[in-house]
Design a protein around this motif. Structure first.
Motif, PDB file in Angstrom:
ATOM      1  N   HIS A 205       0.848  -1.200   0.000  1.00 24.10           N
ATOM      2  CA  HIS A 205       0.000   0.000   0.000  1.00 24.10           C
ATOM      3  C   HIS A 205       0.878   1.242   0.000  1.00 24.10           C
ATOM      4  O   HIS A 205       2.079   1.159   0.262  1.00 24.10           O
ATOM      5  N   ASP A 207       0.706   5.208   1.895  1.00 24.49           N
ATOM      6  CA  ASP A 207      -0.026   5.798   3.023  1.00 24.49           C
ATOM      7  C   ASP A 207      -0.830   7.018   2.542  1.00 24.49           C
ATOM      8  O   ASP A 207      -0.246   7.952   1.980  1.00 24.49           O
ATOM      9  N   HIS A 261       4.748  -0.037   0.020  1.00 21.19           N
ATOM     10  CA  HIS A 261       5.503  -0.803   1.009  1.00 21.19           C
ATOM     11  C   HIS A 261       4.579  -1.863   1.596  1.00 21.19           C
ATOM     12  O   HIS A 261       3.352  -1.783   1.436  1.00 21.19           O
TER      13      HIS A 261
HETATM   14 FE   LIG Z   1       2.189   2.224   5.517  1.00 18.32          FE
END
Ligand SMILES: [Fe+2]
Ligand SMILES: O=C(O)CCC(=O)C(=O)O
Length: 347
Positions: A205, A207, A261
């Protein structure tokens, strides 16, 4: 609750029923391990295509940046290093950030103690959080206030100042957009996984925030996408991991990169603990628009994203209609922004 994985021919069991039973037991992944489980429930198993890509064989290391004397003679060197890291990696570790190692250590210990409370106590806090992970909510009453304060105030403020200057902006420009009250601290406990090759601790994903600062213990597992490779973020004593979020990529008009990540399922008997602090814009009114900063635009550098309010973003995140924030608001879509498969995470 998102439990949409494994639709298809192989999914010949009542997945929803098994998930419901697991949630109702309120024991979480740690409880399964403590009860002696040697296999994982099948709804944790991820499709092979999402697992085979994640084995890091890279010898690369994400940059480590020493923040000592950031307010004096080393400032321009540090601004340069952080700008480079934010442009090329989107991830870096910082050392000498001003938070004593003993406070970091006490914070990790407090998380461990909380998760190791008797099941009857912990089950009162159990819920299924976003990205299909089990969560315990206690509003962090058990964490040392001093460390949380320092990560949120000191580290956040210092980093925002440096990142602003890295974009050629006035030191307080980004800091003024975020506020400590709008930051969100989460504690994550990744127990030993008996079949780590079949699942993940956290799916790939980016952030959907401005900036993330993570305190992790010495058990690795965090991996970062760098070009076509997955690169391991090696735990470093006393360091904090920093990553650029989608909102900062948008605000910087792609000068800084928010990269994918993930966290591998933990193969070690020692638990992995991480404590991310997510920094977000503070103004959330209907007329508070966010998008590429005007100061960063020129005829040859047009805006790459459309403007939006935080209310709109939050609504789309909660309704799950937006796969990836930065792709969703990009003016010219180049890749499909919807993540259709949401799997259960071993956390
Ligand atoms: Fe994250
Ligand atoms: O656990 C970690 O190290 C990273 C967690 C993370 O990426 C997240 O919560 O968004």
């Amino acid at each position: 609750m998102a439990t949409t994985m494994n639709s298809g021919a192989t999914d010949e069991y009542d997945r929803a029923k098994e998930v419901k039973e697991f949630d109702e037991s309120k024991i979480g992944c740690k409880g399964l391990v403590d009860s002696g489980a040697t296999t994982i429930p099948r709804f944790f198993i991820h499709p092979p295509q999402s697992l085979q890509l994640t084995q890091s064989s890279s010898s690369h290391l994400i940059p480590t940046i020493d923040l000592s004397h950031a307010d004096s003679h080393r400032r321009s060197e540090i601004v340069h290093q952080i700008r480079e890291a934010s442009q090329t990696w989107g991830f870096f570790q910082v050392t000498h950030h001003g938070i004593p190692s003993s406070d970091l250590h006490d914070t990790i210990s407090a998380v461990r103690s909380f998760y190791e409370l008797p099941m009857e106590v912990k089950s009162q806090h159990y819920c299924r959080g976003n990205r299909s992970r089990c969560q315990l909510h206690d509003q962090h009453k058990s964490l040392p206030v001093r460390c949380c304060y320092m990560v949120r105030y000191a580290a956040g403020k210092v980093l925002m100042g440096i990142l602003s200057e890295g974009l050629g902006l006035e030191r307080r420009r980004l800091e003024e957009m975020t506020s400590v009250e709008a930051s969100n601290l989460v504690v994550q406990y990744y127990p030993y996984c008996p079949q780590p090759d079949l699942t993940l601790g956290l799916q790939s994903h980016t952030d959907p925030v401005m900036l993330t600062v993570v305190l992790q213990n010495r058990v690795g597992g965090l991996q970062v996408k760098h070009g076509e490779e997955w690169v391991e973020v090696k735990p470093m004593h006393g360091a904090l991991v920093v990553n650029i979020g989608d909102l900062l990529q948008i605000i910087s008009n792609d000068q800084y990169k928010s990269v994918h990540h993930l966290v591998l399922a933990n193969p070690s008997r020692e638990t992995r603990i991480s404590i991310p602090v997510f920094f977000n814009p503070s103004k959330r009114g209907d007329t508070d628009f966010y998008g590429p900063l005007l100061e960063l635009l020129a005829d040859e550098k047009p805006a790459l994203y459309r403007n939006f309010t935080m209310g709109e973003v939050m609504g789309r995140i909660f309704s799950r209609e937006m796969g990836n924030l930065r792709n969703y608001y990009r003016l010219k879509h180049t890749e499909n922004s919807n993540q259709s498969v949401v799997c259960h995470m071993w956390i």
